[in-house]
Motif scaffolding. Structure first.
Motif, PDB file in Angstrom:
ATOM      1  N   TYR A 263      11.511   2.428  14.519  1.00 22.63           N
ATOM      2  CA  TYR A 263      11.792   3.851  14.669  1.00 22.63           C
ATOM      3  C   TYR A 263      11.469   4.251  16.111  1.00 22.63           C
ATOM      4  CZ  TYR A 263      11.797   3.860   9.560  1.00 22.63           C
ATOM      5  OH  TYR A 263      12.064   3.591   8.238  1.00 22.63           O
ATOM      6  N   GLU A 264      11.701   5.528  16.418  1.00 28.03           N
ATOM      7  CA  GLU A 264      11.460   5.990  17.781  1.00 28.03           C
ATOM      8  C   GLU A 264       9.973   5.963  18.134  1.00 28.03           C
ATOM      9  OE1 GLU A 264      12.363   9.891  20.614  1.00 28.03           O
ATOM     10  OE2 GLU A 264      13.181   9.775  18.593  1.00 28.03           O
ATOM     11  N   MET A 265       9.124   6.382  17.187  1.00 25.94           N
ATOM     12  CA  MET A 265       7.695   6.495  17.454  1.00 25.94           C
ATOM     13  C   MET A 265       6.883   5.341  16.873  1.00 25.94           C
ATOM     14  SD  MET A 265       7.378   9.317  19.191  1.00 25.94           S
ATOM     15  CE  MET A 265       5.640   9.669  19.059  1.00 25.94           C
ATOM     16  N   PHE A 266       7.373   4.748  15.769  1.00 29.88           N
ATOM     17  CA  PHE A 266       6.618   3.707  15.072  1.00 29.88           C
ATOM     18  C   PHE A 266       7.506   2.516  14.761  1.00 29.88           C
ATOM     19  CE2 PHE A 266       3.952   7.373  14.236  1.00 29.88           C
ATOM     20  CZ  PHE A 266       2.671   6.850  14.273  1.00 29.88           C
ATOM     21  N   VAL A 267       6.846   1.392  14.530  1.00 32.05           N
ATOM     22  CA  VAL A 267       7.492   0.209  13.946  1.00 32.05           C
ATOM     23  C   VAL A 267       6.881   0.001  12.568  1.00 32.05           C
ATOM     24  CG1 VAL A 267       7.762  -2.291  14.096  1.00 32.05           C
ATOM     25  CG2 VAL A 267       7.983  -0.887  16.152  1.00 32.05           C
ATOM     26  N   ARG A 268       7.729  -0.123  11.563  1.00 32.72           N
ATOM     27  CA  ARG A 268       7.254  -0.279  10.184  1.00 32.72           C
ATOM     28  C   ARG A 268       7.386  -1.728   9.748  1.00 32.72           C
ATOM     29  NH1 ARG A 268      10.493   2.821   5.690  1.00 32.72           N
ATOM     30  NH2 ARG A 268      11.343   0.786   5.125  1.00 32.72           N
ATOM     31  N   ILE A 269       6.283  -2.278   9.245  1.00 38.38           N
ATOM     32  CA  ILE A 269       6.268  -3.644   8.716  1.00 38.38           C
ATOM     33  C   ILE A 269       6.075  -3.549   7.210  1.00 38.38           C
ATOM     34  CG2 ILE A 269       5.162  -5.905   8.808  1.00 38.38           C
ATOM     35  CD1 ILE A 269       4.101  -5.155  11.585  1.00 38.38           C
ATOM     36  N   ASP A 270       7.104  -3.874   6.448  1.00 47.10           N
ATOM     37  CA  ASP A 270       7.028  -3.848   4.988  1.00 47.10           C
ATOM     38  C   ASP A 270       6.671  -5.242   4.471  1.00 47.10           C
ATOM     39  OD1 ASP A 270       7.677  -1.188   4.828  1.00 47.10           O
ATOM     40  OD2 ASP A 270       9.815  -1.536   4.522  1.00 47.10           O
ATOM     41  N   ILE A 271       5.596  -5.331   3.705  1.00 49.53           N
ATOM     42  CA  ILE A 271       5.218  -6.579   3.036  1.00 49.53           C
ATOM     43  C   ILE A 271       5.388  -6.345   1.540  1.00 49.53           C
ATOM     44  CG2 ILE A 271       3.441  -8.320   2.665  1.00 49.53           C
ATOM     45  CD1 ILE A 271       2.824  -6.035   5.520  1.00 49.53           C
ATOM     46  N   SER A 272       6.457  -6.871   0.970  1.00 48.43           N
ATOM     47  CA  SER A 272       6.762  -6.645  -0.445  1.00 48.43           C
ATOM     48  C   SER A 272       6.659  -7.952  -1.215  1.00 48.43           C
ATOM     49  CB  SER A 272       8.165  -6.042  -0.610  1.00 48.43           C
ATOM     50  OG  SER A 272       9.142  -6.867  -0.009  1.00 48.43           O
ATOM     51  N   ASP A 273       6.318  -7.840  -2.487  1.00 46.15           N
ATOM     52  CA  ASP A 273       6.192  -9.024  -3.335  1.00 46.15           C
ATOM     53  C   ASP A 273       6.816  -8.760  -4.688  1.00 46.15           C
ATOM     54  OD1 ASP A 273       4.186  -7.903  -5.262  1.00 46.15           O
ATOM     55  OD2 ASP A 273       2.906  -7.855  -3.472  1.00 46.15           O
ATOM     56  N   THR A 274       6.907  -9.795  -5.476  1.00 48.58           N
ATOM     57  CA  THR A 274       7.449  -9.681  -6.838  1.00 48.58           C
ATOM     58  C   THR A 274       6.343  -9.929  -7.855  1.00 48.58           C
ATOM     59  OG1 THR A 274       8.115 -12.009  -6.743  1.00 48.58           O
ATOM     60  CG2 THR A 274       9.762 -10.383  -6.118  1.00 48.58           C
ATOM     61  N   GLY A 275       5.171  -9.433  -7.540  1.00 50.37           N
ATOM     62  CA  GLY A 275       4.012  -9.667  -8.394  1.00 50.37           C
ATOM     63  C   GLY A 275       3.878  -8.669  -9.529  1.00 50.37           C
ATOM     64  N   ARG A 276       2.655  -8.540 -10.016  1.00 51.12           N
ATOM     65  CA  ARG A 276       2.388  -7.730 -11.206  1.00 51.12           C
ATOM     66  C   ARG A 276       2.485  -6.232 -10.960  1.00 51.12           C
ATOM     67  NH1 ARG A 276      -4.048  -9.093 -11.462  1.00 51.12           N
ATOM     68  NH2 ARG A 276      -3.186 -11.187 -11.447  1.00 51.12           N
ATOM     69  N   LYS A 328       6.882  -4.804 -11.430  1.00 50.24           N
ATOM     70  CA  LYS A 328       8.034  -4.951 -10.520  1.00 50.24           C
ATOM     71  C   LYS A 328       7.621  -5.340  -9.109  1.00 50.24           C
ATOM     72  CE  LYS A 328      11.070  -3.589 -13.597  1.00 50.24           C
ATOM     73  NZ  LYS A 328      12.154  -4.473 -14.100  1.00 50.24           N
ATOM     74  N   GLY A 329       6.348  -5.409  -8.853  1.00 43.23           N
ATOM     75  CA  GLY A 329       5.901  -5.775  -7.510  1.00 43.23           C
ATOM     76  C   GLY A 329       5.424  -4.576  -6.707  1.00 43.23           C
ATOM     77  N   SER A 330       4.973  -4.864  -5.493  1.00 39.08           N
ATOM     78  CA  SER A 330       4.408  -3.833  -4.623  1.00 39.08           C
ATOM     79  C   SER A 330       4.972  -3.978  -3.215  1.00 39.08           C
ATOM     80  CB  SER A 330       2.876  -3.956  -4.559  1.00 39.08           C
ATOM     81  OG  SER A 330       2.309  -3.912  -5.842  1.00 39.08           O
ATOM     82  N   CYS A 331       4.883  -2.888  -2.455  1.00 34.54           N
ATOM     83  CA  CYS A 331       5.306  -2.906  -1.061  1.00 34.54           C
ATOM     84  C   CYS A 331       4.275  -2.149  -0.235  1.00 34.54           C
ATOM     85  CB  CYS A 331       6.690  -2.281  -0.893  1.00 34.54           C
ATOM     86  SG  CYS A 331       7.257  -2.254   0.831  1.00 34.54           S
TER      87      CYS A 331
END
Length: 340
Positions: A263-276, A328-331
Motif C-alpha cells: 500500500y502507499e503507507m504500509f506493506v501488509r504480510i498475510d500469514i494464513s493457514d488451513t488449521g483449526r 477454516k484456518g486463520s490469517c
C-alpha cells in the motif's frame, strides 16, 4: 518584562475600577442631560459616543493584558522545554506563583526521569546477568543428557524427557528475558529499508524442515521489488513466531501461505493457514501474556509467542490484525511501514 510579571488579579481589579467608575459617571451624565431639552441633542449623543469609545478601550486593555500573560506563560514553557533555569520573581502575583509551581513540576519530572533511567539500567544489568548465569548450566544439562542418551541403553525415555524439559527451560528463559527487555524499553529497533521478498525467503528457510515433517506446503507470494522499513532481526522473530504457530496448529498435509500486498503507507504480510482456526471470543485475548486457549492447552507452548510478536512489530511502527473462522484456518496480517 517587569510589566508582564506584575500582571495579577490586582491589575484586573484596578482596570475594572477605573473603567467602571468612568462608565457610571457617563451614565449619570446621560441621565441628567436627558431631562434638559437644551442639552438633549448635543450632550446625549456625545456621551453615548464617549461610552462606546470607553468600552472599546476597556476591551482592548483587557485583551492586551491577557495576551501579555499568555506570552509570559509561553516563555516559561519554552524555558521548561529547553531546560533553562527560571528567573526569580519576587512579586506576589499570579504569574510568580505559576512560575514557582512550573519550576517545581519540572524539577519533579527531571528527578522521575533520572530515577527511571537508573532503574532501567539496573533491570538491563539484571537481565544480562540472568541470561549469562543460566546459559552455562542449561547447556551443561543438555550436553549431559545427550551423552546419557548415547551411552546408556536403559531409561532412554527418561533421558529424552529430561532433554525435552531442559530445552523448554532454555526457551522459556530466553523468552522471559526478551519480554522483560521489550516491556522496559531496552530492546532498540533500528528500522531500515529492506527487500521484503528476500526477508521472507529467509523465514521460509528457517521453518521449511518443520513444515516438511508434517508434509505441509509453505508458499510465498511476494513481488520481487517490494520494499519496507523494518528491523530485520526483530521482525524475523515476530513473523517467525506466527509462521511457527501456523505450522503447529495446522494438520498434516495442510498449507501455510505468506502473501504480501503493498500500500502507499504500509506493506501488509498475510500469514494464513488451513488449521483449526480460533474461536471469535478468543481473538481479543490472543496477544495477552501467557494466554493459552482451551483448544491448545494440550499443545506445547508458553503463550508468549504472539505477545512478543505484537510488541516487536509495534516497536517498529507497525501492528497486527487477526481474522479467523473455527475449522477454516486463520490469517495474521502484519503491517509494517512502506518505503517511500
Amino acid at each position: 518584562m517587569n510589566e508582564q510579571r506584575q500582571m495579577s488579579n490586582q491589575w484586573f481589579y484596578k482596570i475594572y475600577g477605573i473603567y467602571g467608575a468612568a462608565f457610571f459617571l457617563l451614565c449619570a451624565g446621560i441621565i441628567a442631560a436627558s431631562h434638559l431639552d437644551f442639552y438633549r441633542k448635543i450632550i446625549v449623543p456625545a456621551a453615548l459616543g464617549a461610552l462606546a469609545l470607553l468600552l472599546v478601550f476597556f476591551i482592548l486593555t483587557i485583551k492586551k493584558g491577557v495576551l501579555s500573560i499568555f506570552e509570559r506563560c509561553n516563555e516559561l514553557l519554552d524555558q521548561a522545554i529547553e531546560g533553562r533555569p527560571f528567573s526569580a520573581d519576587n512579586e506576589e502575583t499570579e504569574l510568580a506563583r505559576f512560575t514557582g509551581k512550573l519550576e517545581r513540576f519540572v524539577s519533579m519530572k527531571d528527578k522521575a526521569f533520572r530515577d527511571a533511567r537508573l532503574q532501567k539500567g539496573q533491570v538491563e544489568t539484571l537481565l544480562a546477568d540472568i541470561s549469562h548465569q543460566t546459559k552455562t548450566p542449561i547447556a551443561n544439562i543438555l550436553l549431559y543428557s545427550q551423552l546419557l542418551e548415547e551411552r546408556s541403553c536403559e531409561n532412554k525415555e527418561l533421558v529424552r524427557k529430561l532433554t525435552g524439559q531442559s530445552e523448554k527451560l532454555q526457551f522459556l528463559i530466553r523468552r522471559l528475558v526478551e519480554m522483560s527487555r521489550l516491556e522496559n524499553g531496552i530492546i532498540r529497533c533500528m528500522p531500515k529499508k529492506e527487500n521484503v521478498r528476500e526477508f521472507l525467503l529467509q523465514i521460509i528457510g528457517d521453518y521449511c524442515d518443520k513444515a516438511q515433517e508434517k508434509e505441509q506446503e509453505l508458499l510465498l507470494e511476494c513481488p520481487q521489488e517490494t520494499a519496507a522499513v523494518f528491523d530485520g532481526k526483530w521482525l524475523r522473530e515476530a513473523v517467525g513466531n506466527i509462521v511457527d504457530n501456523g505450522i503447529k496448529y495446522t494438520p498434516p498435509r495442510g498449507r501455510i501461505r505468506i502473501c504480501v500486498i503493498g500500500y502507499e503507507m504500509f506493506v501488509r504480510i498475510d500469514i494464513s493457514d488451513t488449521g483449526r482456526g480460533i474461536r471469535e471470543e478468543e481473538i481479543p485475548k490472543l496477544f495477552g501474556r501467557f494466554y493459552r486457549s482451551a483448544d491448545s492447552a494440550s499443545d506445547e507452548g508458553l503463550g508468549l509467542g504472539l505477545y512478543l510478536a505484537r510488541e516487536m512489530v509495534h516497536a517498529q511502527g507497525g501492528y497486527i490484525k487477526v481474522s479467523s473462522r473455527q475449522g477454516k484456518g486463520s490469517c495474521f496480517s502484519v503491517y509494517i511501514p512502506a518505503f517511500s
